[in-house]
Design a protein around this motif. Structure first.
Motif, PDB file in Angstrom:
ATOM      1  N   GLY A 147     -73.141  77.306 -28.128  1.00 51.94           N
ATOM      2  CA  GLY A 147     -74.086  77.103 -27.022  1.00 51.94           C
ATOM      3  C   GLY A 147     -74.442  78.339 -26.227  1.00 51.94           C
ATOM      4  N   ASP A 148     -73.814  79.481 -26.533  1.00 54.05           N
ATOM      5  CA  ASP A 148     -74.069  80.708 -25.762  1.00 54.05           C
ATOM      6  C   ASP A 148     -73.808  80.533 -24.272  1.00 54.05           C
ATOM      7  OD1 ASP A 148     -74.670  82.798 -27.525  1.00 54.05           O
ATOM      8  OD2 ASP A 148     -76.678  81.996 -27.864  1.00 54.05           O
ATOM      9  N   HIS A 149     -72.756  79.822 -23.949  1.00 56.02           N
ATOM     10  CA  HIS A 149     -72.350  79.681 -22.548  1.00 56.02           C
ATOM     11  C   HIS A 149     -71.206  80.659 -22.263  1.00 56.02           C
ATOM     12  CE1 HIS A 149     -74.577  76.217 -20.899  1.00 56.02           C
ATOM     13  NE2 HIS A 149     -74.752  75.945 -22.185  1.00 56.02           N
ATOM     14  N   LEU A 150     -71.156  81.124 -21.019  1.00 54.39           N
ATOM     15  CA  LEU A 150     -70.176  82.154 -20.664  1.00 54.39           C
ATOM     16  C   LEU A 150     -68.812  81.538 -20.340  1.00 54.39           C
ATOM     17  CD1 LEU A 150     -69.997  85.257 -20.157  1.00 54.39           C
ATOM     18  CD2 LEU A 150     -70.350  84.746 -17.747  1.00 54.39           C
ATOM     19  N   VAL A 151     -67.987  81.391 -21.361  1.00 55.20           N
ATOM     20  CA  VAL A 151     -66.607  80.932 -21.145  1.00 55.20           C
ATOM     21  C   VAL A 151     -65.703  81.739 -22.069  1.00 55.20           C
ATOM     22  CG1 VAL A 151     -66.876  78.542 -20.352  1.00 55.20           C
ATOM     23  CG2 VAL A 151     -67.028  79.041 -22.764  1.00 55.20           C
ATOM     24  N   PHE A 152     -64.560  82.120 -21.557  1.00 50.65           N
ATOM     25  CA  PHE A 152     -63.630  82.905 -22.378  1.00 50.65           C
ATOM     26  C   PHE A 152     -62.717  81.949 -23.143  1.00 50.65           C
ATOM     27  CE2 PHE A 152     -60.116  85.731 -23.389  1.00 50.65           C
ATOM     28  CZ  PHE A 152     -60.796  86.881 -23.763  1.00 50.65           C
ATOM     29  N   VAL A 153     -62.639  82.138 -24.454  1.00 55.92           N
ATOM     30  CA  VAL A 153     -61.817  81.253 -25.284  1.00 55.92           C
ATOM     31  C   VAL A 153     -60.377  81.781 -25.328  1.00 55.92           C
ATOM     32  CG1 VAL A 153     -61.472  80.292 -27.602  1.00 55.92           C
ATOM     33  CG2 VAL A 153     -63.802  80.674 -26.739  1.00 55.92           C
ATOM     34  N   VAL A 154     -59.455  80.897 -25.033  1.00 54.01           N
ATOM     35  CA  VAL A 154     -58.029  81.272 -25.093  1.00 54.01           C
ATOM     36  C   VAL A 154     -57.401  80.527 -26.268  1.00 54.01           C
ATOM     37  CG1 VAL A 154     -55.817  81.107 -23.885  1.00 54.01           C
ATOM     38  CG2 VAL A 154     -57.915  81.586 -22.593  1.00 54.01           C
ATOM     39  N   ASP A 155     -56.733  81.248 -27.119  1.00 50.77           N
ATOM     40  CA  ASP A 155     -56.015  80.572 -28.199  1.00 50.77           C
ATOM     41  C   ASP A 155     -54.574  81.075 -28.243  1.00 50.77           C
ATOM     42  OD1 ASP A 155     -56.226  83.073 -29.255  1.00 50.77           O
ATOM     43  OD2 ASP A 155     -57.363  82.497 -31.029  1.00 50.77           O
ATOM     44  N   ALA A 156     -53.841  80.629 -29.243  1.00 51.85           N
ATOM     45  CA  ALA A 156     -52.426  81.010 -29.323  1.00 51.85           C
ATOM     46  C   ALA A 156     -52.280  82.532 -29.436  1.00 51.85           C
ATOM     47  CB  ALA A 156     -51.789  80.335 -30.527  1.00 51.85           C
ATOM     48  N   TYR A 157     -53.238  83.194 -30.102  1.00 51.60           N
ATOM     49  CA  TYR A 157     -53.183  84.652 -30.228  1.00 51.60           C
ATOM     50  C   TYR A 157     -53.309  85.307 -28.850  1.00 51.60           C
ATOM     51  CZ  TYR A 157     -54.396  83.759 -35.164  1.00 51.60           C
ATOM     52  OH  TYR A 157     -54.430  83.317 -36.452  1.00 51.60           O
ATOM     53  N   THR A 158     -54.269  84.826 -28.062  1.00 52.35           N
ATOM     54  CA  THR A 158     -54.492  85.405 -26.723  1.00 52.35           C
ATOM     55  C   THR A 158     -53.229  85.238 -25.874  1.00 52.35           C
ATOM     56  OG1 THR A 158     -56.664  84.381 -26.957  1.00 52.35           O
ATOM     57  CG2 THR A 158     -56.228  85.517 -24.888  1.00 52.35           C
ATOM     58  N   LYS A 159     -52.637  84.041 -25.986  1.00 50.37           N
ATOM     59  CA  LYS A 159     -51.428  83.781 -25.190  1.00 50.37           C
ATOM     60  C   LYS A 159     -50.323  84.756 -25.588  1.00 50.37           C
ATOM     61  CE  LYS A 159     -52.025  78.968 -23.992  1.00 50.37           C
ATOM     62  NZ  LYS A 159     -51.530  77.613 -23.986  1.00 50.37           N
ATOM     63  N   ARG A 160     -50.188  84.970 -26.878  1.00 50.89           N
ATOM     64  CA  ARG A 160     -49.119  85.865 -27.331  1.00 50.89           C
ATOM     65  C   ARG A 160     -49.348  87.301 -26.852  1.00 50.89           C
ATOM     66  NH1 ARG A 160     -46.251  86.267 -33.206  1.00 50.89           N
ATOM     67  NH2 ARG A 160     -45.646  84.191 -32.612  1.00 50.89           N
ATOM     68  N   ILE A 161     -50.583  87.761 -26.961  1.00 48.40           N
ATOM     69  CA  ILE A 161     -50.876  89.142 -26.531  1.00 48.40           C
ATOM     70  C   ILE A 161     -50.627  89.278 -25.021  1.00 48.40           C
ATOM     71  CG2 ILE A 161     -52.711  90.909 -26.354  1.00 48.40           C
ATOM     72  CD1 ILE A 161     -51.992  90.378 -29.241  1.00 48.40           C
ATOM     73  N   CYS A 162     -51.053  88.269 -24.268  1.00 45.03           N
ATOM     74  CA  CYS A 162     -50.842  88.290 -22.811  1.00 45.03           C
ATOM     75  C   CYS A 162     -49.369  88.447 -22.491  1.00 45.03           C
ATOM     76  CB  CYS A 162     -51.283  86.960 -22.209  1.00 45.03           C
ATOM     77  SG  CYS A 162     -52.940  87.001 -21.653  1.00 45.03           S
ATOM     78  N   HIS A 163     -48.567  87.712 -23.230  1.00 52.23           N
ATOM     79  CA  HIS A 163     -47.127  87.725 -22.994  1.00 52.23           C
ATOM     80  C   HIS A 163     -46.522  89.066 -23.403  1.00 52.23           C
ATOM     81  CE1 HIS A 163     -43.077  86.250 -22.764  1.00 52.23           C
ATOM     82  NE2 HIS A 163     -42.866  86.528 -24.035  1.00 52.23           N
ATOM     83  N   ARG A 164     -47.039  89.615 -24.498  1.00 53.59           N
ATOM     84  CA  ARG A 164     -46.420  90.837 -25.015  1.00 53.59           C
ATOM     85  C   ARG A 164     -46.801  92.090 -24.247  1.00 53.59           C
ATOM     86  NH1 ARG A 164     -45.648  89.275 -31.217  1.00 53.59           N
ATOM     87  NH2 ARG A 164     -43.779  88.103 -30.739  1.00 53.59           N
TER      88      ARG A 164
END
Ligand code: SF4
Length: 233
Positions: A147-164
């Motif tokens: 839909g080309d809407h401005l939302v940031f997608v968070v997935d398990a990869y993003t969570k892991r990088i955030c944590h690391r």
């Protein structure tokens, strides 16, 4: 060394280059005169709890039988549909979700994705989240990539990088991580470039995870981020 999401984005882009997500067979849709946005919706549902390589096989099967449009999905025989999407796993649930989603779009929006997406982001998100089997990650993938809407997608990869790294997120919840990235990127990336940046950033994090960080033992010694990451294993 601390870094910001914007710097991480730049570094990933320099390392891996543009990913041009979401992966869609544009030529197929040109030939069929069909709407590629529906393929993205199908892919976002099929990729739940499975690797993209499995989704590709399922999409290939759907393509062979021309089931990548809303009417074709509605009229597809359920047993046949399950066989086609079997490679993506959880095919009973996913077949039901796909059919329900297509029927909903047809009933409420006359099968017109332009109508569906031409509304306020929060209204569409709320509606998506009320559908069976659509969680925040699937809803946001549909909003951003289809839909080309401005939302940031968070997935398990993003969570892991955030944590690391670690990034200073309030908690490991979907909403807090999304808020952290959106707040940071909205103040550092000009408005016009934000949607493409959100698309690329998510794809780049997936690439980083696939190549280095998503293994039982991450490949920190050769990871391009090892000078920034505080959780070297
Ligand atoms: S240095 Fe290691 S833990 Fe950090 S992002 Fe790279 S692979 Fe992941």
């Amino acid at each position: 060394m601390a870094t910001s999401p914007k710097n991480l984005y730049k570094l990933l882009l320099d390392t891996f280059g543009h990913q041009y997500w979401w992966p869609v067979d544009w030529k197929y849709h040109q030939r069929q005169h069909s709407d590629p946005r529906f393929e993205i919706i199908i892919g976002a549902i099929l990729t739940q709890n499975t690797a993209w390589t499995n989704v590709e096989k399922a999409l290939e099967n759907l393509k062979k039988q021309n089931i990548l449009t809303i009417p074709a999905m509605i009229h597809a025989e359920e047993k046949n549909l399950k066989t086609m999407i079997q490679p993506s796993g959880f095919f009973n649930q996913k077949a039901q979700r796909l059919k329900l989603f297509a029927s909903y779009l047809e009933k409420k929006y006359g099968g017109d994705l332009q109508r569906f997406f031409s509304r306020d982001t929060s209204e569409i998100r709320h509606e998506l989240l009320s559908m069976p089997g659509i969680g925040p990650e699937t809803a946001d993938s549909i909003l951003l990539y289809s839909g080309d809407h401005l939302v940031f997608v968070v997935d398990a990869y993003t969570k892991r990088i955030c944590h690391r790294f670690p990034f200073p997120v309030l908690s490991n919840s979907y909403d807090d991580i999304q808020q952290f990235f959106e707040n940071n990127l909205s103040s550092t990336i000009p408005e016009k470039g934000r949607i493409p940046a959100y698309k690329e950033f998510h794809a780049l994090l997936v690439e980083l995870a696939k190549q280095y960080c998503w293994k039982k033992k991450p490949n920190c010694s050769i990871c391009p981020l090892n000078h920034l990451c505080e959780k070297l294993l």
